[in-house]
Design a protein around this motif. Structure first.
Motif, mmCIF file in Angstrom:
data_model
loop_
_atom_site.group_PDB
_atom_site.id
_atom_site.type_symbol
_atom_site.label_atom_id
_atom_site.label_comp_id
_atom_site.label_asym_id
_atom_site.label_seq_id
_atom_site.Cartn_x
_atom_site.Cartn_y
_atom_site.Cartn_z
ATOM 1 N N GLU A 164 97.166 8.899 61.729
ATOM 2 C CA GLU A 164 96.533 9.269 60.472
ATOM 3 C C GLU A 164 97.580 9.656 59.426
ATOM 4 O O GLU A 164 97.491 9.259 58.255
ATOM 5 C CB GLU A 164 95.584 10.453 60.698
ATOM 6 N N ILE A 165 98.569 10.436 59.888
ATOM 7 C CA ILE A 165 99.629 10.852 58.962
ATOM 8 C C ILE A 165 100.405 9.632 58.456
ATOM 9 O O ILE A 165 100.689 9.504 57.255
ATOM 10 C CB ILE A 165 100.583 11.858 59.652
ATOM 11 N N THR A 166 100.700 8.726 59.384
ATOM 12 C CA THR A 166 101.411 7.517 58.984
ATOM 13 C C THR A 166 100.600 6.741 57.939
ATOM 14 O O THR A 166 101.135 6.250 56.939
ATOM 15 C CB THR A 166 101.653 6.606 60.222
ATOM 16 N N GLU A 167 99.286 6.646 58.178
ATOM 17 C CA GLU A 167 98.392 5.982 57.234
ATOM 18 C C GLU A 167 98.462 6.595 55.844
ATOM 19 O O GLU A 167 98.669 5.921 54.847
ATOM 20 C CB GLU A 167 96.930 6.085 57.736
ATOM 21 N N GLN A 168 98.311 7.966 55.858
ATOM 22 C CA GLN A 168 98.328 8.673 54.572
ATOM 23 C C GLN A 168 99.645 8.458 53.844
ATOM 24 O O GLN A 168 99.679 8.281 52.622
ATOM 25 C CB GLN A 168 98.092 10.180 54.799
ATOM 26 N N ALA A 169 100.740 8.451 54.622
ATOM 27 C CA ALA A 169 102.055 8.256 53.998
ATOM 28 C C ALA A 169 102.156 6.866 53.400
ATOM 29 O O ALA A 169 102.689 6.662 52.296
ATOM 30 C CB ALA A 169 103.157 8.492 55.030
ATOM 31 N N SER A 170 101.598 5.877 54.111
ATOM 32 C CA SER A 170 101.745 4.496 53.648
ATOM 33 C C SER A 170 100.894 4.235 52.393
ATOM 34 O O SER A 170 101.230 3.419 51.560
ATOM 35 C CB SER A 170 101.363 3.510 54.765
ATOM 36 N N THR A 171 99.746 4.960 52.254
ATOM 37 C CA THR A 171 98.938 4.795 51.040
ATOM 38 C C THR A 171 99.440 5.667 49.913
ATOM 39 O O THR A 171 98.872 5.693 48.839
ATOM 40 C CB THR A 171 97.457 5.135 51.306
ATOM 41 N N GLY A 172 100.461 6.467 50.165
ATOM 42 C CA GLY A 172 101.027 7.321 49.142
ATOM 43 C C GLY A 172 100.260 8.601 48.919
ATOM 44 O O GLY A 172 100.514 9.337 47.980
ATOM 45 N N ALA A 173 99.269 8.911 49.791
ATOM 46 C CA ALA A 173 98.507 10.149 49.660
ATOM 47 C C ALA A 173 99.400 11.372 49.868
ATOM 48 O O ALA A 173 99.211 12.413 49.246
ATOM 49 C CB ALA A 173 97.334 10.184 50.642
ATOM 50 N N ILE A 174 100.362 11.268 50.776
ATOM 51 C CA ILE A 174 101.341 12.332 50.958
ATOM 52 C C ILE A 174 102.738 11.728 50.901
ATOM 53 O O ILE A 174 102.926 10.540 51.185
ATOM 54 C CB ILE A 174 101.146 13.095 52.291
ATOM 55 N N GLY A 175 103.742 12.572 50.591
ATOM 56 C CA GLY A 175 105.111 12.094 50.492
ATOM 57 C C GLY A 175 105.752 11.905 51.865
ATOM 58 O O GLY A 175 105.233 12.383 52.875
ATOM 59 N N ALA A 176 106.882 11.192 51.882
ATOM 60 C CA ALA A 176 107.559 10.888 53.138
ATOM 61 C C ALA A 176 108.039 12.161 53.820
ATOM 62 O O ALA A 176 107.939 12.312 55.060
ATOM 63 C CB ALA A 176 108.732 9.950 52.896
ATOM 64 N N ILE A 177 108.577 13.123 53.069
ATOM 65 C CA ILE A 177 109.088 14.352 53.662
ATOM 66 C C ILE A 177 107.954 15.171 54.262
ATOM 67 O O ILE A 177 108.026 15.651 55.380
ATOM 68 C CB ILE A 177 109.858 15.184 52.605
ATOM 69 N N GLU A 178 106.869 15.255 53.466
ATOM 70 C CA GLU A 178 105.702 15.993 53.956
ATOM 71 C C GLU A 178 105.189 15.367 55.254
ATOM 72 O O GLU A 178 104.855 16.054 56.201
ATOM 73 C CB GLU A 178 104.602 15.971 52.898
ATOM 74 N N ALA A 179 105.147 14.035 55.265
ATOM 75 C CA ALA A 179 104.667 13.328 56.451
ATOM 76 C C ALA A 179 105.532 13.641 57.664
ATOM 77 O O ALA A 179 105.022 13.945 58.756
ATOM 78 C CB ALA A 179 104.663 11.829 56.191
ATOM 79 N N SER A 180 106.822 13.602 57.483
ATOM 80 C CA SER A 180 107.696 13.838 58.640
ATOM 81 C C SER A 180 107.602 15.282 59.111
ATOM 82 O O SER A 180 107.601 15.563 60.321
ATOM 83 C CB SER A 180 109.128 13.434 58.260
ATOM 84 N N ASP A 181 107.439 16.235 58.155
ATOM 85 C CA ASP A 181 107.240 17.637 58.551
ATOM 86 C C ASP A 181 105.956 17.804 59.351
ATOM 87 O O ASP A 181 105.947 18.455 60.402
ATOM 88 C CB ASP A 181 107.172 18.537 57.300
ATOM 89 N N SER A 182 104.865 17.205 58.855
ATOM 90 C CA SER A 182 103.587 17.332 59.566
ATOM 91 C C SER A 182 103.683 16.750 60.966
ATOM 92 O O SER A 182 103.124 17.288 61.928
ATOM 93 C CB SER A 182 102.460 16.595 58.846
#
Lengths: 307, 152
Positions: A164-182
């Protein structure tokens, strides 16, 4: 039946006994077999052959002989005793336990109180231990299957969340740094969940938590072991039947007070027996392990051999 | 048939603690053990001395009594007592075949010996000690002691 045959059977039995004493079990088996052909109504011939076959580890044939012997004579301590050993050997601990208990009953109710009681007691405990082992193995298997199901559930939940996080990151809903932290937070939480789950299972295992000590009131003051068939003396103290009898045969006195005490004056202590049984049921694994540390099995059975 | 298991249990119990003045020295097998005792109160007869006791067990212990004697070496004398011969043989009813009870154990025997010394006021050997020590060839368990005095 002609008495000549009975005589011949008796002769063959004596020969068989001699072979048995010399450790020639196959020859003994043959002699007893020939004796049985001469006289198939003597239960002792069958138990003697069963004992020889025990040594030869012919378990199924031991069982056949014992059943035949018991059919000829119901009150057949040796028959049940050998039967129990063979049943134990082929991994039928429930049947073995019931045979061993029958042998023990016959032994303690027989007029001559012999040291067989201690030997049979030991076999009863072995059967109980075998029974407990099987139960414990099943329990572990069951428990670990539940544990592994739960673990794989956690695993797939974690994968879904990561996806899900990867999905959100790929659609730009969250940033790359935020995604990796989560993601790393998620993985950390996942590890913690797994550890908690395993701890919970370890704690819920009574074998893990129970204090490994038999309470003093369940212990025989002579052998220092948990009792299996406690009897009570006139002054209210209880001992394991087999050991107190061993003492009374040497010295007919109460071990504590030195007052005269006869074997006939001992009474079973039923409530204490139940307490011992209950304790053993709950803690068998290690209680029996303590009991089992015996060196030479054969010498224990030796005095029960053919007669 | 009992001894191994029973002694194993006694040993692990003793290893977790013994009364003051009793010390386990050697218990490598289930045949022979050595223990040291000393008298803890101020009995002048036994001040500053440590005594070594040897236990010998038969396979039927504790149904059969252990054989218990004092042993002598450079640092361990045989204590003076009207019931202890100078060769270490002890005349004590609970160690005798008929006085033994299977509820006794190594620790309780040591305590009995300790208190037998503690309560003693006579620094002497049993009557006839010299003769007995010279002529005795029996093992302690085969001697039939006559217990004259139940109070010592």
């Amino acid at each position: 039946m002609p008495t000549g045959n009975e005589y011949a059977a008796e002769q063959l039995k004596t020969q068989g006994n001699t072979h048995f004493k010399n450790g020639e079990y196959e020859a003994a088996e043959t002699c007893y077999g020939q004796a049985i052909q001469k006289n198939s109504k003597n239960p002792l011939l069958f138990t003697n052959r069963a004992n020889a076959r025990l040594k030869l580890e012919k378990w199924q044939e031991v069982i056949d002989d014992c059943l035949k012997s018991i059919e000829l004579m119901r009150e057949n301590m040796k028959g049940f005793f050998y039967l129990a050993q063979a049943q134990l050997a082929i991994n039928h601990p429930n049947e073995a336990l019931s045979s061993a208990l029958t042998a023990y009953d016959l032994c303690t109710h027989s007029s001559q109180q012999t040291s067989n009681a201690a030997t049979i007691s030991a076999l009863v405990l072995k059967c109980k231990k075998a029974k407990w082992d099987i139960r414990e193995r099943d329990r572990l298997r069951r428990r670990s299957s539940l544990l592994s199901t739960l673990e794989s559930n956690l695993e797939s939940q974690c994968k879904r969340d990561l996806f899900e996080i990867t999905e959100q990151a790929s659609t730009g809903a969250i940033g790359a740094i935020e995604a990796s932290d989560s993601k790393s937070e998620l993985l950390k939480a996942h590890e913690q969940n797994l550890a908690d789950l395993r701890t919970a299972f370890a704690i819920s295992d009574p074998g893990n938590m129970a204090k490994r000590e038999v309470p003093d009131y369940l212990i025989d003051g002579i052998t220092f072991e948990i009792m299996h068939d406690p009897v009570v003396t006139k002054n209210g103290r209880s001992y394991e039947r087999a050991t107190i009898i061993e003492h009374l045969k040497r010295s007919p006195t109460d071990p504590l007070t030195r007052e005269p005490l006869r074997i006939e004056e001992l009474r079973p202590n039923i409530a204490l027996k139940e307490a011992c049984t209950e304790f053993m049921e709950a803690n068998s694994g290690w209680v029996y392990d303590c009991i089992d540390g015996e060196e030479d099995r054969d010498s224990r059975w030796a005095h029960l051999s053919s007669s | 048939m009992f001894a191994t298991k029973r002694l194993g249990k006694e040993l692990s119990k003793m290893q977790s603690g013994l009364p003051n003045g009793i010390e386990l020295i050697k218990a490598d097998d289930f045949k022979e053990w050595l223990l040291d005792i000393r008298v803890v109160d101020a009995n002048p007869i036994y001040q500053g001395e440590v005594y070594r006791i040897k236990f010998m067990f038969s396979p039927n212990y504790p149904i059969e009594a252990p054989e218990v004697v004092f042993v002598q070496d450079e640092s361990h004398p045989i204590p003076y007592h009207p019931h202890i011969y100078s060769n270490g043989i002890i005349c004590l009813d609970l160690l005798d075949r008929t006085g033994w009870s299977p509820v006794h154990n190594v620790e309780s025997v040591c305590i009995s010996l300790q208190s037998m010394l503690t309560g003693n006021t006579k620094k002497e050997r049993p009557p006839g000690d010299e003769n007995f020590v010279r002529s005795n060839t029996q093992r302690p368990r085969d001697i039939n002691f006559v217990f004259h005095d139940p109070h010592v």
